[in-house]
Design a protein around this motif. Structure first.
Motif, PDB file in Angstrom:
ATOM      1  N   GLY A  17     -35.888  20.089  85.194  1.00 51.57           N
ATOM      2  CA  GLY A  17     -36.892  21.164  85.248  1.00 51.57           C
ATOM      3  C   GLY A  17     -36.521  22.277  84.284  1.00 51.57           C
ATOM      4  N   THR A  18     -37.286  23.353  84.302  1.00 48.63           N
ATOM      5  CA  THR A  18     -37.047  24.432  83.355  1.00 48.63           C
ATOM      6  C   THR A  18     -35.720  25.135  83.630  1.00 48.63           C
ATOM      7  N   LYS A  22     -32.693  18.290  89.401  1.00 54.77           N
ATOM      8  CA  LYS A  22     -32.658  17.721  90.747  1.00 54.77           C
ATOM      9  C   LYS A  22     -32.290  16.253  90.641  1.00 54.77           C
ATOM     10  N   GLY A 216     -44.096  24.889  89.376  1.00 54.08           N
ATOM     11  CA  GLY A 216     -42.675  24.896  89.052  1.00 54.08           C
ATOM     12  C   GLY A 216     -42.162  26.306  88.811  1.00 54.08           C
ATOM     13  N   SER A 217     -41.072  26.433  88.049  1.00 56.61           N
ATOM     14  CA  SER A 217     -40.472  27.748  87.812  1.00 56.61           C
ATOM     15  C   SER A 217     -41.309  28.573  86.842  1.00 56.61           C
ATOM     16  N   GLY A 240     -43.458  29.993  89.730  1.00 57.59           N
ATOM     17  CA  GLY A 240     -42.844  30.813  90.766  1.00 57.59           C
ATOM     18  C   GLY A 240     -41.967  31.937  90.230  1.00 57.59           C
ATOM     19  N   ASP A 241     -41.346  31.756  89.072  1.00 58.05           N
ATOM     20  CA  ASP A 241     -40.434  32.781  88.542  1.00 58.05           C
ATOM     21  C   ASP A 241     -41.157  34.078  88.179  1.00 58.05           C
ATOM     22  N   GLU A 259     -34.940  36.591  93.995  1.00 50.04           N
ATOM     23  CA  GLU A 259     -35.292  35.205  94.339  1.00 50.04           C
ATOM     24  C   GLU A 259     -34.996  34.933  95.826  1.00 50.04           C
ATOM     25  N   LYS A 262     -37.541  36.758  97.871  1.00 48.86           N
ATOM     26  CA  LYS A 262     -38.841  36.080  97.785  1.00 48.86           C
ATOM     27  C   LYS A 262     -38.881  34.887  98.733  1.00 48.86           C
ATOM     28  N   GLN A 263     -37.835  34.058  98.661  1.00 45.42           N
ATOM     29  CA  GLN A 263     -37.847  32.834  99.467  1.00 45.42           C
ATOM     30  C   GLN A 263     -37.845  33.137 100.967  1.00 45.42           C
ATOM     31  N   GLY A 331     -44.024  21.160  94.275  1.00 39.75           N
ATOM     32  CA  GLY A 331     -43.219  22.086  93.464  1.00 39.75           C
ATOM     33  C   GLY A 331     -42.786  23.267  94.318  1.00 39.75           C
ATOM     34  N   GLY A 332     -41.660  23.866  93.958  1.00 44.93           N
ATOM     35  CA  GLY A 332     -41.087  24.954  94.743  1.00 44.93           C
ATOM     36  C   GLY A 332     -42.047  26.108  94.980  1.00 44.93           C
ATOM     37  N   GLY A 333     -42.873  26.421  93.994  1.00 43.36           N
ATOM     38  CA  GLY A 333     -43.807  27.548  94.117  1.00 43.36           C
ATOM     39  C   GLY A 333     -44.796  27.388  95.256  1.00 43.36           C
TER      40      GLY A 333
END
Ligand code: ATP
Ligand code: MG
Length: 413
Positions: A17-18, A22, A216-217, A240-241, A259, A262-263, A331-333
């Motif tokens: 990923g960026t 993983k 994604g990020s 998400g970033d 971060e 946020k989570q 994706g995490g976002g």
């Protein structure tokens, strides 16, 4: 014991990923018996602007991500299935036509289709590009007849419209070199979001029309499926970033601390009761209180913008009216509390968080984050000789031979 070992094989998905890599390992006995041995995420080092910036650091990073799982499970394997994120790929829509005969007509064979697709690949991509996925959208026979599978039809010329997902050759060569230095071979290279669709979307959804959104990020990818295949792909340069940066600016925190906040606490604005809740945030040596509402406000405009841009991408596909099976987010976002509901309202569509639809012995935790590595491992298996042996019964083999003889007959008589 020995037959068990011969029957089972490990397939490792490695998703670049960026900002993070993983790894995930599937133990597969046959298509109906799979087990996820482990999944692990590691911050990337030696990887900047979507390319390898330090070979040694990056290969060390790959090695430790895989090692984390193999050591615990006490297993070994040789090759991995490599996946790359949206920032590293480009898409090409290619139209190509080839003549079949000078005069009269002929029956179109699998060989003709293969030759046409080879031409499309050559003409539609740049010299420095490697094709990751080649997805014929439709064929055109004699400029008039559009077909999803033209084999067996009469024609004088044959055309194809193909969607290609490509990557810069040196970019992928450098990533592969880092994998080799980490001690592994690369079996296949895939575009992560696309192969994840194979494990989170059901065939019926893809047939009736659905959307997959991978947040994604730094990028969000929107993929639209219809008639069983991928019809449209758009990358949005927002992930998400962006939200994390705005929280960091608003509360004057480092990115890493923002971060974490946020989570744990960020959510789409809505519940008034939670907005007044106070959170103690550590800055230097002391703690100070921050209202949860302040965190949510910092990302409010980002959420609006992202939801709007996802909606716009679906409109760009021109297929909005044909989507009968809603939208799936991965994706995490996608884990931001309240985001699924927000997208659902904005798009007036059913929206769900992606789940892995495979016969796994145990359910996958954090499916939104780790479905990509499972998709990569599964696609590696599907491309393997073991898979064709397991899924092709004797009659399939004989049918294939008969089809090939039919093809040869039509080619020469
Ligand atoms: N629980 C959570 N709540 C909100 N956001 C989260 C959560 N967990 C992860 N994220 C966000 O998800 C993003 C990372 O997602 P993911 O791991 O899918 O990206 P990636 O695959 O590395 O990136 P890309 O696919 O764009 O290359 C980060 O921006 C992170 O802040
Ligand atoms: Mg990703």
């Amino acid at each position: 014991m020995l037959t068990k070992m011969i029957n089972e094989k490990y397939y490792c998905g490695l998703d670049i990923g960026t900002r993070k890599i993983k790894a995930g390992i599937l133990k597969i006995k046959d298509p109906s018996d799979m087990e996820l041995i482990g999944a692990y995420e590691h911050k990337s080092h030696g990887f900047r602007d979507n390319a390898v910036s330090d070979l040694g650091e990056f290969s060390e990073c790959i090695h430790s991500a895989i090692d984390e799982i193999t050591k615990k499970a006490g297993i070994k394997f040789k090759a991995i299935q490599l996946g790359v994120g949206a920032a590293m790929i480009e898409t090409r829509q290619v139209d190509t036509v080839i003549p079949l005969v000078d005069r009269g007509h002929k029956v179109i064979t699998q060989q003709d289709i293969k030759k046409l697709n080879n031409n499309a690949r050559l003409l539609g991509t740049k010299i420095e590009e490697e094709v990751l996925h080649e997805l014929p959208q439709y064929y055109v026979v004699d400029d008039v007849n559009s077909a999803l599978n033209p084999a067996g039809l009469y024609g004088r010329k044959l055309g194809v419209n193909s969607l290609m997902i490509v990557i810069n050759g040196n970019r992928i060569r450098n990533i592969t070199k880092a994998v080799h230095q980490a001690g592994y071979d690369v079996d296949n290279v895939f575009f992560s979001s696309y192969v994840t669709s194979k494990v989170v979307l059901r065939d019926v959804e893809k047939k009736k029309g659905c959307v997959l959104v991978d947040i994604g990020s730094q990028n969000t990818t929107v993929l639209v499926f219809l008639d069983g295949g991928l019809r449209f792909l758009e990358r949005i340069n927002m992930g998400g970033d962006h939200l994390t940066h705005h929280i960091a600016d608003q509360i004057h925190l480092s990115f890493d601390l923002a971060e974490e906040i946020k989570q744990s606490y960020a959510m789409v604005l809505g519940s008034e009761a939670l907005q007044d809740e106070e959170i103690l945030v550590k800055r230097e040596d002391s703690y100070f209180p921050v209202k949860r509402g302040e965190i949510c406000q910092a990302i409010e405009s980002d959420i609006e913008e992202l939801a709007g841009r996802i909606q716009l991408a679906v409109m760009h596909s021109g297929l909005r009216d044909k989507i009968n099976n809603g939208l799936t987010i991965i994706g995490g976002g996608s884990l931001l509390s309240g985001f699924i509901e927000k997208i659902g309202q904005a798009m007036n569509m059913t929206v769900k968080l992606g789940q892995v639809n495979l016969p796994l012995r145990k359910n996958l935790n954090h499916a939104a984050l780790f479905s990509s590595v499972v998709g990569l491992a599964q696609c590696g298996y599907e491309k393997s000789f073991r898979y064709s042996m397991a899924s092709n019964s004797q009659s399939h083999w004989s049918q294939q031979v008969i089809n090939r003889i039919k093809d040869l007959y039509q080619e020469y008589f």
